[in-house]
Design an enzyme around this catalytic site. Structure first.
Site, short mmCIF file in Angstrom:
data_model
loop_
_atom_site.label_atom_id
_atom_site.label_comp_id
_atom_site.label_asym_id
_atom_site.label_seq_id
_atom_site.Cartn_x
_atom_site.Cartn_y
_atom_site.Cartn_z
N ASN A 9 1.13 -0.91 0.10
CA ASN A 9 0.14 -0.04 0.02
C ASN A 9 1.00 1.23 -0.03
O ASN A 9 1.48 1.47 1.11
CB ASN A 9 -1.05 -0.16 1.22
CG ASN A 9 -1.83 1.38 1.46
OD1 ASN A 9 -1.92 2.01 0.39
ND2 ASN A 9 -2.40 1.52 2.54
N TRP A 10 1.04 1.85 -1.14
CA TRP A 10 1.88 2.89 -1.29
C TRP A 10 1.67 4.18 -0.59
O TRP A 10 2.16 5.32 -0.48
CB TRP A 10 2.32 3.31 -2.63
CG TRP A 10 3.06 2.17 -3.48
CD1 TRP A 10 3.78 0.97 -2.69
CD2 TRP A 10 3.60 2.10 -4.75
NE1 TRP A 10 4.67 0.62 -3.64
CE2 TRP A 10 4.45 1.02 -4.88
CE3 TRP A 10 3.38 2.80 -5.84
CZ2 TRP A 10 5.13 0.70 -6.07
CZ3 TRP A 10 3.81 2.67 -7.13
CH2 TRP A 10 4.57 1.61 -7.23
N LYS A 11 0.25 4.30 -0.26
CA LYS A 11 -0.44 5.50 0.26
C LYS A 11 -0.18 6.51 -0.61
O LYS A 11 -0.09 6.45 -1.94
CB LYS A 11 0.16 5.77 1.75
CG LYS A 11 0.02 4.33 2.52
CD LYS A 11 0.26 4.77 3.97
CE LYS A 11 0.20 3.40 4.79
NZ LYS A 11 0.35 3.35 6.29
N HIS A 94 -9.18 1.57 5.39
CA HIS A 94 -7.85 1.63 6.06
C HIS A 94 -8.00 2.54 7.23
O HIS A 94 -8.95 3.51 7.26
CB HIS A 94 -6.80 2.17 4.89
CG HIS A 94 -5.55 2.06 5.63
ND1 HIS A 94 -5.13 2.96 6.40
CD2 HIS A 94 -4.56 1.21 5.23
CE1 HIS A 94 -3.70 2.75 6.65
NE2 HIS A 94 -3.30 1.46 5.86
N GLU A 96 -6.37 5.00 8.19
CA GLU A 96 -5.93 6.46 7.71
C GLU A 96 -7.37 6.98 7.11
O GLU A 96 -7.69 8.03 7.47
CB GLU A 96 -4.87 6.62 6.84
CG GLU A 96 -3.46 6.39 7.71
CD GLU A 96 -2.54 5.73 6.80
OE1 GLU A 96 -2.63 5.60 5.71
OE2 GLU A 96 -1.52 5.10 7.24
N GLU A 167 -4.61 -4.64 10.88
CA GLU A 167 -3.45 -3.72 10.98
C GLU A 167 -3.62 -2.92 12.34
O GLU A 167 -4.50 -1.88 12.47
CB GLU A 167 -3.74 -2.66 9.80
CG GLU A 167 -3.53 -3.28 8.71
CD GLU A 167 -2.97 -2.27 7.51
OE1 GLU A 167 -1.98 -2.39 7.00
OE2 GLU A 167 -3.66 -1.11 7.27
N GLY A 173 3.19 2.59 10.57
CA GLY A 173 4.26 3.46 10.49
C GLY A 173 4.79 3.92 11.75
O GLY A 173 5.66 5.02 11.76
N SER A 213 4.08 -2.04 10.14
CA SER A 213 5.59 -2.14 10.39
C SER A 213 6.33 -3.50 10.02
O SER A 213 7.23 -4.07 10.56
CB SER A 213 5.98 -1.66 11.71
OG SER A 213 5.49 -0.33 12.10
N GLY A 234 3.29 -1.01 4.18
CA GLY A 234 3.36 0.51 3.68
C GLY A 234 4.87 0.73 3.48
O GLY A 234 5.37 0.54 2.46
N GLY A 235 5.66 1.50 4.58
CA GLY A 235 7.03 1.64 4.58
C GLY A 235 7.61 0.91 3.46
O GLY A 235 8.67 1.30 2.76
P1 13P Z 1 3.46 0.36 7.71
O1 13P Z 1 4.13 -0.87 7.10
O2 13P Z 1 4.25 1.70 6.97
O3 13P Z 1 3.49 0.43 9.15
O4 13P Z 1 1.81 0.80 7.14
C1 13P Z 1 1.20 -0.31 7.26
C2 13P Z 1 -0.04 0.29 6.66
O5 13P Z 1 -0.76 0.94 6.99
C3 13P Z 1 -0.40 -0.76 5.26
O6 13P Z 1 -1.52 -0.46 4.93
#
Ligand code: 13P
Length: 255
Positions: A9-11, A94, A96, A167, A173, A213, A234-235
């Protein structure tokens, strides 16, 4: 046996140009197809570029969709705009989107229905905050509520197209990961919920992803847990090298 799903998920990261470089680098690290299913969810404007690079086991996902088919919804994206680009999955709910953009369980439920009606695959995200985990009510009650509301009245047949991502919000993050035991405990709880609310076949088939993470240094321990069928990353999905490393770990565990 469930096939691993390794999802990035590149956000709000990567322009179309950066997307091109990512895919070029990714194919220098790996040979496709892989046994695991690989999913990339870029921002909308990078979807056409990502589409050009799909090969073998790589599929495309979106990070959001509007519940309505079209109309006066400035700034929104409809499902048919995604299907033209062979988008196969849509992330829904999600944390966010829930916390920063005010998405409610009811709105998430509408989106899940839209995605299923359009024959795409929703990835429903659920997760608790640290306060909720530490409260008397506890994390399980939060997850149970998000599952019940998000998946209300979804038929067992449609449930087969659903993926659920656990999650924990305190792990997103932050560099803080749920221990493999905590993650497995919640994944097991979700599978039991599916068993009770749908049937055993659905519970056995639906993939449960861990997100928060997830990175090469902790992936093996997490992905080897019985009820963890992949990751929503994500990251560590932003760098082709670390994403390739995560795929490699899933490939090793698939044997
Ligand atoms: P991180 O891997 O950066 O913690 O993000 C997780 C995430 O929100 C994937 O949707």
């Amino acid at each position: 046996m469930r096939r691993y799903l390794i999802a990035g998920n590149w956000k709000m990261n990567k322009t179309a140009r950066e997307t091109k470089s990512f895919f070029e680098e990714l194919s220098s690290h790996l040979t496709f197809p892989t046994q695991s299913e690989i999913l990339i969810c870029p921002p909308f404007t990078s979807i056409p570029e990502a589409h050009r690079h799909l090969q073998g086991s790589i599929v495309l996902g979106a990070q959001n969709v509007h519940a309505k088919a079209s109309g006066a919804f400035t700034g929104e994206i409809s499902l048919s705009m995604l299907t033209e680009w062979n988008v196969a999955y849509v992330i829904v709910g999600h944390s966010e989107r829930r916390t920063l953009f005010g998405e409610t369980d009811a709105c998430i439920h509408e989106k899940i229905k839209t995605v299923l009606q359009g024959r795409l695959k929703p990835i429903l995200c659920v997760g608790e905050t640290l306060e909720e985990r530490q409260s008397k009510q506890g994390a399980f009650a939060v997850i149970e509520r998000e599952l019940a509301n998000g998946l209300k009245d979804i038929s067992a047949e449609d449930m087969r197209a659903v993926t659920i991502a656990y999650e924990p919000i305190w792990a997103i993050g932050t560099g803080e990961t749920a221990t493999p035991e905590i993650a497995q405990e919640m994944h097991h709880f979700i599978r039991q919920w599916l068993n009770a609310h749908c049937n055993t076949a659905v519970a056995e088939q639906v993939r449960l992803l861990y997100g928060g993470s997830l990175k090469p240094s902790n992936a093996k321990e997490l992905l080897s847990k019985q009820d963890i069928d992949g990751g929503l990353i994500g990251g560590a999905a932003l760098e082709a090298k670390s994403f390739a490393e995560l795929i490699r770990i899933a490939e090793e565990l698939s044997h």
